[in-house]
Design an enzyme around this catalytic site. Sequence first.
Site, PDB file in Angstrom:
ATOM      1  N   THR A 132      -4.038  17.798 -15.026  1.00  0.00           N
ATOM      2  CA  THR A 132      -5.118  17.505 -14.061  1.00  0.00           C
ATOM      3  C   THR A 132      -4.831  18.072 -12.877  1.00  0.00           C
ATOM      4  OG1 THR A 132      -6.191  15.784 -13.185  1.00  0.00           O
ATOM      5  CG2 THR A 132      -3.937  15.392 -13.598  1.00  0.00           C
ATOM      6  N   GLU A 134      -5.521  16.485 -10.247  1.00  0.00           N
ATOM      7  CA  GLU A 134      -5.241  15.419  -9.261  1.00  0.00           C
ATOM      8  C   GLU A 134      -3.618  15.661  -9.082  1.00  0.00           C
ATOM      9  OE1 GLU A 134      -6.250  11.318 -10.171  1.00  0.00           O
ATOM     10  OE2 GLU A 134      -8.194  11.996 -11.095  1.00  0.00           O
ATOM     11  N   ASN A 187     -13.823  15.889 -16.254  1.00  0.00           N
ATOM     12  CA  ASN A 187     -14.789  16.325 -17.265  1.00  0.00           C
ATOM     13  C   ASN A 187     -15.808  15.132 -17.488  1.00  0.00           C
ATOM     14  OD1 ASN A 187     -12.818  18.017 -19.810  1.00  0.00           O
ATOM     15  ND2 ASN A 187     -12.356  18.120 -17.939  1.00  0.00           N
ATOM     16  N   LYS A 196     -15.015   5.201 -17.128  1.00  0.00           N
ATOM     17  CA  LYS A 196     -15.126   6.443 -16.266  1.00  0.00           C
ATOM     18  C   LYS A 196     -16.367   6.466 -15.544  1.00  0.00           C
ATOM     19  CE  LYS A 196     -10.930   7.494 -17.618  1.00  0.00           C
ATOM     20  NZ  LYS A 196     -10.565   8.153 -18.827  1.00  0.00           N
ATOM     21  N   ARG A 221     -15.965  14.741  -6.320  1.00  0.00           N
ATOM     22  CA  ARG A 221     -15.285  15.246  -7.564  1.00  0.00           C
ATOM     23  C   ARG A 221     -16.109  16.613  -8.009  1.00  0.00           C
ATOM     24  NH1 ARG A 221     -12.389  12.336  -5.807  1.00  0.00           N
ATOM     25  NH2 ARG A 221     -10.995  10.548  -6.570  1.00  0.00           N
TER      26      ARG A 221
END
Length: 352
Positions: A132, A134, A187, A196, A221
């Site tokens: 990811t 992140e 995604n 999510k 994001r």
Amino acid sequence: MILPEKILITGGAGFIGSHVVRRFIKSGSYEVFNLDKLTYAGNLENLKDVEANPNYHFINGDICDYTFIKSLFHEHDFLGVIHLAAESHVDRSIANPMEFIQTNVVGTVILLNVAKEFWNGKDGKRFYHVSTDEVYGSLDDEGFFLETTPYDPKSPYSASKASSDHFVRAYGNTYGLPYVISNCSNNYGPNHFPEKLIPLMINNIKNKKSLPVYGKGENIRDWLYVEDHARAVQLIFEKGTTGETYNIGGGNEWKNIDLVHLLCDLMDQKMNNPQGTSRRFITFVKDRAGHDLRYAIDATKLSEELGWKPAFQFKEGLQKTIDWYFENEDWLDDVTSGDYMKYYEQHYSRSS
Ligand code: NAD
Ligand code: DAU
């Protein structure tokens, strides 16, 4: 006749994994073994359309079970592993970090160790870790994550993924395990579990429930349609350079509140509501602890080296996603029954 190559895909019953499995099966070049524990996030319905394919095999198991993973490698000479199995939700990692360390770190190291033992220098093998963006931390208003950006994970989830990335590189460096890593942005698309942001909003708008936006909704994001991610995964698995990392991203930054507004408007059109109906359900709630402000990926390396670019425009992808949730109400009802509501009510009982 060339026989399809055996590959092990972990976490294939989850959101991204199911799209990756389908893509590899449909290519006709692989015999796919999908190893999944079927946690709350895993769902075999996601792969109903390929389950009868002779090149598809489902294995119910845990990547943390060392003996079991060894027995799998003993039985099959896998060409490669595409490792997606993980605990994936940041909010759950804040509430219960230990599960994330177990699956994301310990589970990954078990897979690495078994691959090292069985492959032991054999040519052509590849361990692909799907990771990811992140791991790079949080950006301010400017700049992008590059493959060279230093790791600075800030949540228990991202720390666990950063740790597993480090272990993958350490096994490459120390034992010569042939690996490749990709770090992808957010995604969205069909089969996304409705905890999510995007599927949660779609489900709540559909059911006229409140739409919880964390803080002031100013976090950003970079959204990518899941099939574009799955295509990148196949490209990197087949053509990426061993020992390299590739960033994958949509070049598609959205402030959360703007995205929620867009979803409300698209859903109002879909449900023939007067414009503005769904926006009235937006509720600003207490912010996520340690909430990363902005993620944005620079995917130049992937595009220049392997020719990848996202194919789906955001509004087209969102419309496909919304349509999918309306056409698959049984799927949605199924995953939001039982424990889902318990989690949901506990999580959103906090007020702003
Ligand atoms: P998901 O939560 O939808 O699916 C995870 C899957 O892993 C589930 O099918 C689950 O049953 C399985 N699993 C969990 N623990 C397991 C274990 N111990 N043994 C075997 N299987 C287990 O996750 P996702 O969103 O599809 O993400 C897949 C991967 O991609 C993860 O590694 C995640 O970190 C990474 N990723 C996700 C995103 C995103 O936006 N969702 C972006 C970048 C990277
Ligand atoms: O960037 C890649 C990562 O994207 C993946 O590695 C993770 O597995 C995936 O879950 C995702 O993490 P995020 O935390 O960015 O995604 P999530 O959908 O949980 O949240 C997106 C943004 O929306 C984030 O800023 C938090 C906010 N949010 C989320 C939820 C669930 C809300 O405002 N309200 C909500 O109810």
